[in-house]
Write a protein that holds these residues in place. Structure first.
Motif, short mmCIF file in Angstrom:
data_model
loop_
_atom_site.label_atom_id
_atom_site.label_comp_id
_atom_site.label_asym_id
_atom_site.label_seq_id
_atom_site.Cartn_x
_atom_site.Cartn_y
_atom_site.Cartn_z
N ALA A 14 0.85 -1.19 0.00
CA ALA A 14 0.00 0.00 0.00
C ALA A 14 0.88 1.24 0.00
O ALA A 14 1.72 1.42 0.89
N THR A 15 0.71 2.07 -1.02
CA THR A 15 1.43 3.34 -1.11
C THR A 15 0.43 4.44 -1.46
O THR A 15 -0.77 4.18 -1.60
N ALA A 16 0.92 5.64 -1.62
CA ALA A 16 0.06 6.74 -2.04
C ALA A 16 -0.41 6.57 -3.48
O ALA A 16 -1.34 7.26 -3.92
N GLU A 17 0.24 5.64 -4.22
CA GLU A 17 -0.07 5.46 -5.65
C GLU A 17 -0.85 4.18 -5.94
O GLU A 17 -1.64 4.14 -6.88
N THR A 18 -0.64 3.13 -5.14
CA THR A 18 -1.29 1.84 -5.41
C THR A 18 -1.61 1.10 -4.12
O THR A 18 -0.96 1.31 -3.09
N ARG A 19 -2.62 0.24 -4.22
CA ARG A 19 -2.92 -0.74 -3.17
C ARG A 19 -3.03 -2.10 -3.86
O ARG A 19 -3.87 -2.26 -4.76
N ILE A 20 -2.20 -3.04 -3.45
CA ILE A 20 -2.11 -4.32 -4.16
C ILE A 20 -2.13 -5.47 -3.16
O ILE A 20 -1.48 -5.40 -2.12
N GLU A 21 -2.88 -6.52 -3.48
CA GLU A 21 -2.79 -7.79 -2.78
C GLU A 21 -2.58 -8.88 -3.83
O GLU A 21 -3.38 -9.01 -4.77
N LEU A 22 -1.52 -9.65 -3.68
CA LEU A 22 -1.13 -10.66 -4.65
C LEU A 22 -0.85 -11.98 -3.94
O LEU A 22 -0.14 -12.00 -2.94
N THR A 23 -1.40 -13.06 -4.45
CA THR A 23 -1.14 -14.39 -3.93
C THR A 23 -0.65 -15.29 -5.05
O THR A 23 -1.25 -15.31 -6.13
N LEU A 24 0.44 -16.00 -4.79
CA LEU A 24 1.07 -16.86 -5.78
C LEU A 24 1.25 -18.26 -5.21
O LEU A 24 1.73 -18.42 -4.08
N ASP A 25 0.89 -19.27 -5.99
CA ASP A 25 1.15 -20.67 -5.65
C ASP A 25 1.97 -21.27 -6.79
O ASP A 25 1.48 -21.39 -7.92
N LEU A 26 3.22 -21.62 -6.49
CA LEU A 26 4.12 -22.14 -7.52
C LEU A 26 3.69 -23.51 -8.03
O LEU A 26 4.07 -23.91 -9.14
N ASP A 27 2.93 -24.24 -7.23
CA ASP A 27 2.53 -25.60 -7.58
C ASP A 27 1.05 -25.68 -7.91
O ASP A 27 0.35 -26.61 -7.52
N GLY A 28 0.59 -24.71 -8.66
CA GLY A 28 -0.82 -24.64 -9.00
C GLY A 28 -1.14 -25.33 -10.31
O GLY A 28 -0.40 -26.19 -10.80
N THR A 29 -2.23 -24.89 -10.92
CA THR A 29 -2.71 -25.47 -12.17
C THR A 29 -2.88 -24.44 -13.27
O THR A 29 -3.39 -24.75 -14.34
N GLY A 30 -2.47 -23.20 -12.99
CA GLY A 30 -2.62 -22.13 -13.98
C GLY A 30 -3.88 -21.31 -13.78
O GLY A 30 -4.28 -20.54 -14.66
#
Length: 199
Positions: A14-30
Motif C-alpha cells: 500500500a502506497t500513495a499510488e497503489t494498493r495491491i494484494e497478490l497471492t502466488l502458488d508455484l505448484d498450481g494449475t494455472g
C-alpha cells in the motif's frame, strides 16, 4: 524439499499510488484471478499464470488517472517478492530455466537463474509505443521490477518480431515457462543447487 511443503506467498503493498494484494502458488494449475484495471496487462498476467502453471490472484487499485506506470511497476514488485518468498530456501529446485518461444512471426528467448543475485538484461525493442492503450515500455518496467525483487538473473532477448502484441505475449509466455522449469523440484537434486551451499 517435502512434497507437502506449501510454496505459496501473499504480498500486500500500500502506497500513495497503489494498493495491491497478490497471492502466488508455484505448484498450481494455472488458475488466475487478475484485476489490475489495465486490460492488456491482465491478459498478459493470465497468460503468465497459465503457461507457468502458477495459481495467481492479483487485486490492484492504482492511480490510473495519472497513467498505468505505477500499477504495472508495483505489481511487478509484488510478484517478485512473492516469487522470492514462495521458492523458500530453494532446496531441490532446478534453479535455471530458459525458453525460446515462437509467437506467430515473433521469436523470444527468456533465460533466468534463481541465484539470489539480481541482474536484468533486456534486448527487446517494440515497433510501436502503444499496444492498444498499453504503453509498450511498461513491459520492461514490469520485468525489471520482478527480477529485482525476486533476486533473479533474467535475460529477455527478442530474436525477431514485427507485432508489438506478439512480442509482449512471447515475453510473458517464455518467462512463465522458464520460471516453471526453474522452480521445479528435481528429485535427483539434494540440497541447494549451488557449489557454495546457499542461494
Amino acid at each position: 524439499m517435502s512434497a507437502s511443503q506449501s510454496r505459496t506467498a501473499t504480498i500486500k503493498r500500500a502506497t500513495a499510488e497503489t494498493r495491491i494484494e497478490l497471492t502466488l502458488d508455484l505448484d498450481g494449475t494455472g488458475k488466475a484471478d487478475i484485476q489490475t484495471g489495465v486490460g492488456f496487462f491482465d491478459h498478459m498476467l493470465n497468460l503468465f499464470a497459465k503457461h507457468g502453471l502458477f495459481d495467481l490472484s492479483i487485486k490492484a487499485d492504482g492511480d490510473l488517472e495519472v497513467d498505468q506506470h505505477h500499477t504495472v511497476e508495483d505489481v511487478g514488485i509484488c510478484l517478485g517478492q512473492a516469487l522470492l518468498k514462495a521458492v523458500g530456501d530453494k532446496q531441490g529446485i532446478t534453479r535455471y530455466g530458459s525458453m525460446t518461444l515462437p509467437m506467430e512471426e515473433t521469436l523470444v528467448t527468456s533465460a533466468l537463474d534463481l541465484s539470489g543475485r539480481m541482474w536484468f538484461v533486456y534486448n527487446v525493442s517494440f515497433p510501436t509505443e502503444k499496444i492498444g492503450e498499453f504503453d509498450s515500455q511498461l513491459v520492461r518496467e514490469f520485468w525489471q521490477s520482478v527480477s529485482s525483487n525476486a533476486l533473479m538473473n533474467l535475460h529477455l532477448v527478442l530474436q525477431h518480431g514485427e507485432n508489438s502484441h506478439h512480442i509482449s505475449e512471447g515475453i510473458f509466455k517464455a518467462t512463465a515457462r522458464a520460471l516453471r522449469q526453474a522452480v521445479t523440484v528435481d528429485p535427483r537434486q539434494t540440497g541447494v543447487p549451488s557449489s557454495k551451499g546457499t542461494l
